[in-house]
Motif scaffolding. Structure first.
Motif, PDB file in Angstrom:
ATOM      1  N   LYS A   1       3.901  15.241  -5.649  1.00 50.66           N
ATOM      2  CA  LYS A   1       2.454  15.289  -5.418  1.00 50.66           C
ATOM      3  C   LYS A   1       1.864  13.886  -5.363  1.00 50.66           C
ATOM      4  O   LYS A   1       2.064  13.066  -6.255  1.00 50.66           O
ATOM      5  N   LEU A   2       1.131  13.608  -4.284  1.00 49.22           N
ATOM      6  CA  LEU A   2       0.441  12.328  -4.106  1.00 49.22           C
ATOM      7  C   LEU A   2      -0.836  12.335  -4.940  1.00 49.22           C
ATOM      8  O   LEU A   2      -1.664  13.235  -4.792  1.00 49.22           O
TER       9      LEU A   2
ATOM     10  N   ASP B   1       0.887  -1.156   0.000  1.00 52.70           N
ATOM     11  CA  ASP B   1       0.000   0.000   0.000  1.00 52.70           C
ATOM     12  C   ASP B   1       0.924   1.204   0.000  1.00 52.70           C
ATOM     13  O   ASP B   1       1.219   1.796   1.032  1.00 52.70           O
ATOM     14  N   ASP B   2       1.417   1.550  -1.189  1.00 53.12           N
ATOM     15  CA  ASP B   2       2.473   2.544  -1.338  1.00 53.12           C
ATOM     16  C   ASP B   2       1.945   3.828  -1.969  1.00 53.12           C
ATOM     17  O   ASP B   2       0.967   3.802  -2.721  1.00 53.12           O
ATOM     18  N   PRO B   3       2.606   4.954  -1.696  1.00 54.15           N
ATOM     19  CA  PRO B   3       2.184   6.196  -2.325  1.00 54.15           C
ATOM     20  C   PRO B   3       2.387   6.150  -3.832  1.00 54.15           C
ATOM     21  O   PRO B   3       3.388   5.619  -4.321  1.00 54.15           O
ATOM     22  N   LEU B   4       1.427   6.684  -4.553  1.00 53.98           N
ATOM     23  CA  LEU B   4       1.498   6.840  -6.004  1.00 53.98           C
ATOM     24  C   LEU B   4       1.662   8.336  -6.248  1.00 53.98           C
ATOM     25  O   LEU B   4       0.747   9.124  -5.971  1.00 53.98           O
ATOM     26  N   THR B   5       2.844   8.723  -6.709  1.00 51.21           N
ATOM     27  CA  THR B   5       3.175  10.142  -6.845  1.00 51.21           C
ATOM     28  C   THR B   5       3.498  10.496  -8.287  1.00 51.21           C
ATOM     29  O   THR B   5       3.775   9.605  -9.104  1.00 51.21           O
TER      30      THR B   5
ATOM     31  N   GLN C   1      -1.659  -0.301  -4.577  1.00 49.15           N
ATOM     32  CA  GLN C   1      -2.062  -1.321  -3.616  1.00 49.15           C
ATOM     33  C   GLN C   1      -2.157  -2.677  -4.299  1.00 49.15           C
ATOM     34  O   GLN C   1      -2.636  -2.771  -5.417  1.00 49.15           O
TER      35      GLN C   1
ATOM     36  N   GLU D   1      -7.107  11.828  -6.748  1.00 54.91           N
ATOM     37  CA  GLU D   1      -6.849  13.228  -7.076  1.00 54.91           C
ATOM     38  C   GLU D   1      -7.390  13.552  -8.463  1.00 54.91           C
ATOM     39  O   GLU D   1      -7.343  12.721  -9.382  1.00 54.91           O
TER      40      GLU D   1
ATOM     41  N   ILE E   1       9.586  11.362  -2.566  1.00 55.33           N
ATOM     42  CA  ILE E   1       8.477  11.187  -1.636  1.00 55.33           C
ATOM     43  C   ILE E   1       7.710  12.493  -1.443  1.00 55.33           C
ATOM     44  O   ILE E   1       6.538  12.495  -1.082  1.00 55.33           O
ATOM     45  N   THR E   2       8.362  13.621  -1.748  1.00 50.82           N
ATOM     46  CA  THR E   2       7.699  14.917  -1.635  1.00 50.82           C
ATOM     47  C   THR E   2       6.905  15.284  -2.892  1.00 50.82           C
ATOM     48  O   THR E   2       6.247  16.316  -2.919  1.00 50.82           O
TER      49      THR E   2
ATOM     50  N   ARG F   1      -2.753   5.658  -4.457  1.00 47.77           N
ATOM     51  CA  ARG F   1      -2.034   4.589  -3.769  1.00 47.77           C
ATOM     52  C   ARG F   1      -1.810   3.441  -4.748  1.00 47.77           C
ATOM     53  O   ARG F   1      -2.683   3.143  -5.571  1.00 47.77           O
TER      54      ARG F   1
END
Length: 121
Positions: free
Chosen positions: A28-29, A16-20, A34, A57, A25-26, A32
């Motif tokens: 824009k999110l 369950d990781d950020p999708l940017t 998953q 988003e 890591i900074t 996810r």
């Protein structure tokens, strides 16, 4: 697992990781990433991936893309099929190309870039 099996053969991992938008890591999110992946090869580093990009988003908010395929993680570029989607991506078909951006061999954390080519209604 045998003494001649590839490392971690048979292990299953859940993500369950950020999708940017970018590799930092900074960045824009936008959602996810998953799903599950399992080490499915006894001879090399290859996973069976069942992955959803859950968007949170903009115009894709609430929509998902689903990927199911083989991910030979030591290859420069890995291609996996888009097998469906929901919301804006209903009836989606296409493919995703994955490229490892960075990997930390101590923690096994990785940043992976996905370029997605998708047709949908």
């Amino acid at each position: 697992m045998t003494n001649t099996s590839a490392p971690h053969f048979g292990q299953v991992f859940v993500m369950d990781d950020p999708l940017t938008l970018g590799p930092n890591i900074t960045s824009k999110l936008v959602g996810r990433a998953q799903g599950i992946y399992a080490s499915a090869s006894q001879s090399d580093w290859a996973f069976l991936m069942a992955l959803n990009f859950a968007f949170m988003e903009g115009k894709y908010n609430g929509s998902n893309l689903s990927i199911l395929g083989r991910n030979a993680i030591l290859s420069d570029v890995r291609e996996m099929p888009i097998v469906g989607g929901s919301g804006v991506f209903r009836f989606a078909r296409g493919y995703a190309q994955a490229r490892t951006h960075t990997v930390d061999l101590k923690t096994l954390d990785a940043v992976v870039e996905y370029n997605v080519y998708v047709l949908h209604h």
